[in-house]
Design an enzyme around this catalytic site. Structure first.
Site, PDB file in Angstrom:
ATOM      1  N   THR A   1     -24.774  29.414   9.419  1.00 45.56           N
ATOM      2  CA  THR A   1     -25.353  29.898   8.165  1.00 45.56           C
ATOM      3  C   THR A   1     -25.662  28.719   7.261  1.00 45.56           C
ATOM      4  O   THR A   1     -25.039  27.659   7.353  1.00 45.56           O
ATOM      5  CB  THR A   1     -24.379  30.806   7.396  1.00 45.56           C
ATOM      6  OG1 THR A   1     -23.249  30.027   6.963  1.00 45.56           O
ATOM      7  CG2 THR A   1     -23.918  31.974   8.228  1.00 45.56           C
ATOM      8  N   ASP A   2     -26.628  28.902   6.366  1.00 45.65           N
ATOM      9  CA  ASP A   2     -26.735  27.978   5.250  1.00 45.65           C
ATOM     10  C   ASP A   2     -25.464  28.178   4.416  1.00 45.65           C
ATOM     11  O   ASP A   2     -24.821  29.232   4.474  1.00 45.65           O
ATOM     12  CB  ASP A   2     -27.994  28.256   4.422  1.00 45.65           C
ATOM     13  CG  ASP A   2     -28.466  27.051   3.642  1.00 45.65           C
ATOM     14  OD1 ASP A   2     -27.647  26.125   3.425  1.00 45.65           O
ATOM     15  OD2 ASP A   2     -29.633  27.005   3.252  1.00 45.65           O
ATOM     16  N   TRP A   3     -25.104  27.159   3.649  1.00 49.99           N
ATOM     17  CA  TRP A   3     -23.813  27.177   2.964  1.00 49.99           C
ATOM     18  C   TRP A   3     -23.725  28.328   1.964  1.00 49.99           C
ATOM     19  O   TRP A   3     -24.502  28.418   1.030  1.00 49.99           O
ATOM     20  CB  TRP A   3     -23.584  25.825   2.284  1.00 49.99           C
ATOM     21  CG  TRP A   3     -22.795  24.863   3.128  1.00 49.99           C
ATOM     22  CD1 TRP A   3     -21.658  24.206   2.758  1.00 49.99           C
ATOM     23  CD2 TRP A   3     -23.055  24.444   4.477  1.00 49.99           C
ATOM     24  NE1 TRP A   3     -21.196  23.421   3.804  1.00 49.99           N
ATOM     25  CE2 TRP A   3     -22.035  23.541   4.865  1.00 49.99           C
ATOM     26  CE3 TRP A   3     -24.046  24.747   5.409  1.00 49.99           C
ATOM     27  CZ2 TRP A   3     -21.979  22.953   6.126  1.00 49.99           C
ATOM     28  CZ3 TRP A   3     -24.009  24.154   6.669  1.00 49.99           C
ATOM     29  CH2 TRP A   3     -22.983  23.267   7.014  1.00 49.99           C
TER      30      TRP A   3
END
Length: 811
Positions: free
Chosen positions: A228-230
């Protein structure tokens, strides 16, 4: 599964623990089984490994690393080999800092010039972006570590990026927004993909079965890891089902428990978790091998890497205007150097990609070593837009004494940054006013432009020379001066179109999505695909760039495998030419762009030298995506085969008949008149719905419903709770006040990290300090139940502390 024996030794809790981070940048380890942590670091154009306090906004300094030009800059080189060499050097530096996964390159399309993160992306064209990305990946992964292609997919605005729903038709999705990823994954063989924050047609990307399973895994055969993106995880179990192995950063085990409970409740099979664990283990084990080699050298040659950064900048600088051959500047010419960017270069973007350079060339220092006579320097303007007549006057006094004015202007760090979209396509007004004032005292002006994306240039008639350095990295200052002097012949060509006015852009009426969704009504007609098809005049076309020499194209020959032609350097200096292959279908049965880039090559030529060049056709040369058959098809027709110096400068053209796949025509042209004509600038909702095949969702917030996890903090403006409404007013006042007093960077931080954050982000980005049950209490307060919510927050906080104490005692 590769690691079945190892997985069988794990407890359910251990398997689930691997699915989210150990901390901000590291994955979880299992010491008893010899499973180590991986380190992930930002790094599209340089390594950003933070040694101490971690953040995802570029606030805290990272370890020194070479700051190469950004992707937007390197795309102008049109040189895949250069991209691979940069990737090679990035890989070396990642290994030196013991980074397993380098979070780049970013390959989202430049749908709109105002997207705040355009500086981090390659192009408006998926073929060019995909090829350049694949070259980076090959270079990075040649060292045994992993690249990470991002952000998958259709992440084309920064405003509300963590919750916006992108509405796009299937053909446009495949041809424009997924093709670059397809090339990067199939040709670059990236080991890691980062999912985007946004939703796609109603589902978050990392939970989107069509995107993650049907396309990425089944169709493309991808066997690597999705991260995932953060803070970009919404429903952890839904993400796992879609094949999202790793959630970052840590949630202190909270989402691992969601996975465990789902398995125990029979909602998902443990075998599904095992498959995800297997892919993650493969990434861990294959990327840590390099760190265990006894002969590994963790040092790299700083000067050698700096010189590559310089070479990369030199090959990517674009000469846009050269009236009266003012460039290259003659030896001994008296120059007045004006502009704050000459003193303090704008050489990289802002946000998570900020690199702490190993060294930084300075224009004023380099001028002292040049063959120009620099008669002085004046900043001329305030960097962040404040008007200062005194600085303008001082600059004009200096300009009067010079033969040529070197004017360094562009966009500043807080105008062009991750998390925010630009408000206009203009450069700051105080810089334009300075230019007008300088023109009154000296008409020999050469502008050196520094920015990572497209700007309007209503002032261009008042400059004789225009050199666009984009964001040219730590060695950019010297590279630009070498172009100005003629030591380097510029060979960069634009990887994006420069319209005359922002209102000319095809997505003008549909950018950004402000509340629930954003509609991609223009379809495939982004960038030059729109301007060329609609016959819309532009300032500078896609693929455009001048040289200090001239090139002649000749003798085109075409067969089923590709196109061959010759290029001759007809000038007096050595040069490089980026030749571009465009293909256009002559049939009007299926709506298409007038021409599309399908190949390119860069050729080095000495004066008078001729080379024969071949650009092969590949599987993407003639295809289109058919929404009836749900696959790629080829229309049987005659095709124009065009070789150009830019999209609007076609030098050679011929025709080729191509056999088709006999697929049914997917559209009724009377229902899609704007798409068939290419006039896609302002398409009605009815015609867009005809393209989609369904009604578009309501794009505005429902202000009557209580706020929930996926609503943003900005929506507190109409919350039932008075405290929430007051907090919103305080936040907006703080933003206004900080901008007013010149603290624009801090003001931006409010918008980036608070204003557009969904409430779930409070739990996802605080590393377990606030968990979802506590967030439930916060939402009660927001929705008008202050005392009940406050009591809930306190009660859940106490529970969290007890769990933490028990854990410490057990350890």
């Amino acid at each position: 599964m590769k690691y079945r024996d190892l997985i069988e030794k794990m407890t359910l809790e251990e398997k689930a623990s691997l699915m989210s981070g150990k901390d901000f940048w590291q994955t979880m380890d299992i010491e008893r089984l010899g499973i180590n942590s991986m380190f992930l670091a930002d790094g599209p154009h340089g390594i950003r490994k933070q040694a101490e306090a971690a953040d995802h906004l570029g606030l805290n300094e990272s370890l020194p690393a070479t700051c190469f030009p950004t992707a937007a800059t390197i795309a102008n080189s049109w040189n895949e080999q250069l991209g691979q060499t940069i990737g090679d050097y990035l890989g070396q530096e990642a290994v030196s800092q013991q980074v397993n996964v380098l979070l780049g390159p970013g390959i989202n399309m430049k749908r709109n010039p105002l997207c705040g993160r355009n500086f981090e992306y390659f192009s408006e064209d998926p073929y060019l972006a995909g090829k350049m990305a694949a070259s980076y990946i090959k270079g990075i992964q040649s060292h045994g570590i992993s690249a990470c292609v991002k952000h998958f997919a259709v992440n084309n605005q920064e405003e509300r990026r963590m919750s916006i729903d992108t509405i796009v038709d299937e053909r446009t999705l495949r041809e424009i927004y997924l093709t670059a990823f397809e090339i990067a994954i199939k040709e670059g063989k990236t080991k890691t993909v980062m999912s985007a924050y946004n939703m796609l047609n109603g589902a978050y990307t990392n939970e989107n079965i069509h995107l993650m399973r049907e396309i990425l895994r089944d169709e493309w055969g991808y066997e690597g890891v999705v991260v995932t993106d953060w803070g970009g995880s919404n429903d952890r179990v839904a993400g796992l089902i879609a094949g999202n192995e790793l959630e970052m950063p840590t949630t202190s085990g909270e989402t691992n428990q969601e996975i465990i409970q789902a398995i125990k409740a029979g909602k998902i099979e443990e075998e599904l978790l095992d498959e995800n664990v297997d892919r993650l283990l493969d990434l861990i084990f294959t990327t840590e091998v390099v760190f265990k080699e006894p002969s590994i050298d963790f040092d790299f040659d700083l000067e050698k890497h700096h010189m590559l950064a310089q070479k990369a900048a030199e090959e990517s600088i674009v000469l846009l205007k050269n009236e009266d051959n003012i460039l290259p500047l003659k030896k001994g010419v008296k120059v007045a150097t004006i502009g704050d960017f000459a003193q303090k270069a704008r050489y990289q973007g802002a946000g998570s990609s900020i690199v702490n350079p190993t060294k930084l060339d300075n224009t004023l220092d380099e001028l002292e070593r040049s063959e120009f006579v620099n008669i002085g320097f004046e900043p001329g303007f305030e960097r962040y837009g404040k008007k200062n007549q005194s600085k303008v006057d001082q600059a004009c006094v200096l300009a009067k004494k010079a033969d040529v004015v070197l004017l360094y202007i562009g966009l500043d760090e807080v105008t062009e940054a991750e998390g925010l979209d630009r408000s206009s396509m203009s450069i700051p007004e105080n810089q334009v006013e300075l230019l007008h004032a300088l023109y009154e005292v000296n008409e020999n002006i050469v502008v050196v432009l520094s920015c990572g994306s497209v700007v309007e240039m209503p002032w261009i008639n008042k400059v004789k020379g225009l050199v666009h350095g984009y964001l040219s990295g730590q060695a950019g200052a010297k590279a630009i001066l070498r172009v100005l002097s003629g030591e380097v012949n510029p060979s960069g060509k634009l990887a994006e179109t420069y319209p005359i006015h922002y209102a000319d852009t095809p997505s003008y009426h549909q950018f950004p999505g402000k509340e629930v969704s954003v509609e991609y009504r223009e379809g495939i007609f982004i960038g030059y695909r729109y301007y060329d098809t609609a016959n819309k005049e532009v300032l500078f076309p896609f693929g455009y760039g001048l040289s200090y020499t001239t090139f002649k194209y000749d003798t085109i020959n075409i067969n089923k495998d590709g196109v061959t032609f010759t290029i001759t350097n007809t000038g007096h200096v050595v040069g490089m030419e980026a030749a571009q292959l465009y293909i256009g279908c002559k049939s009007d049965k299926i709506w298409r762009a007038k021409k599309e880039l399908k190949g390119f090559t860069k050729v080095f030529l000495k004066p008078g030298e001729t080379k024969t060049v071949t650009i092969p056709f590949d599987d993407k040369a003639f295809r289109y995506f058919n929404v009836k058959t749900n696959k790629w098809e080829i229309e049987e027709a005659d095709y124009s085969i065009m070789i150009g110096a830019s999209s609007s400068d076609i030098r050679l053209e011929s025709s080729l008949f191509v056999e088709g796949t006999n697929a049914p025509i997917p559209y009724e042209n009377n229902k899609l008149p704007s798409y068939y004509s290419g006039q896609a600038h302002q398409i009605s909702v009815e015609e867009f719905e005809n393209l989609l095949g369904y009604r578009v969702p309501v794009s505005t917030w429902d202000r009557t419903k209580p706020l929930g996890y996926n609503d943003t903090i900005a929506q507190c403006q109409y919350a039932k709770g008075a405290l929430a409404r007051f907090a919103f007013k305080l936040m907006t006042f703080s933003h206004w006040f900080l901008r007013k007093i010149g603290k624009r960077e801090t003001a931006n931080l409010i918008m980036m990290s608070v204003y557009h954050m969904p409430f779930r982000g409070i739990a996802r980005m605080t590393g377990g300090i606030i968990n979802m049950p506590m967030l439930d209490g916060i939402l009660m307060i927001v929705n008008g139940k202050f005392f009940k919510g406050l009591n809930h927050v306190i009660k859940e906080r106490k529970k969290l502390r007890k769990v933490a104490k028990r854990k410490v005692a057990l350890d």
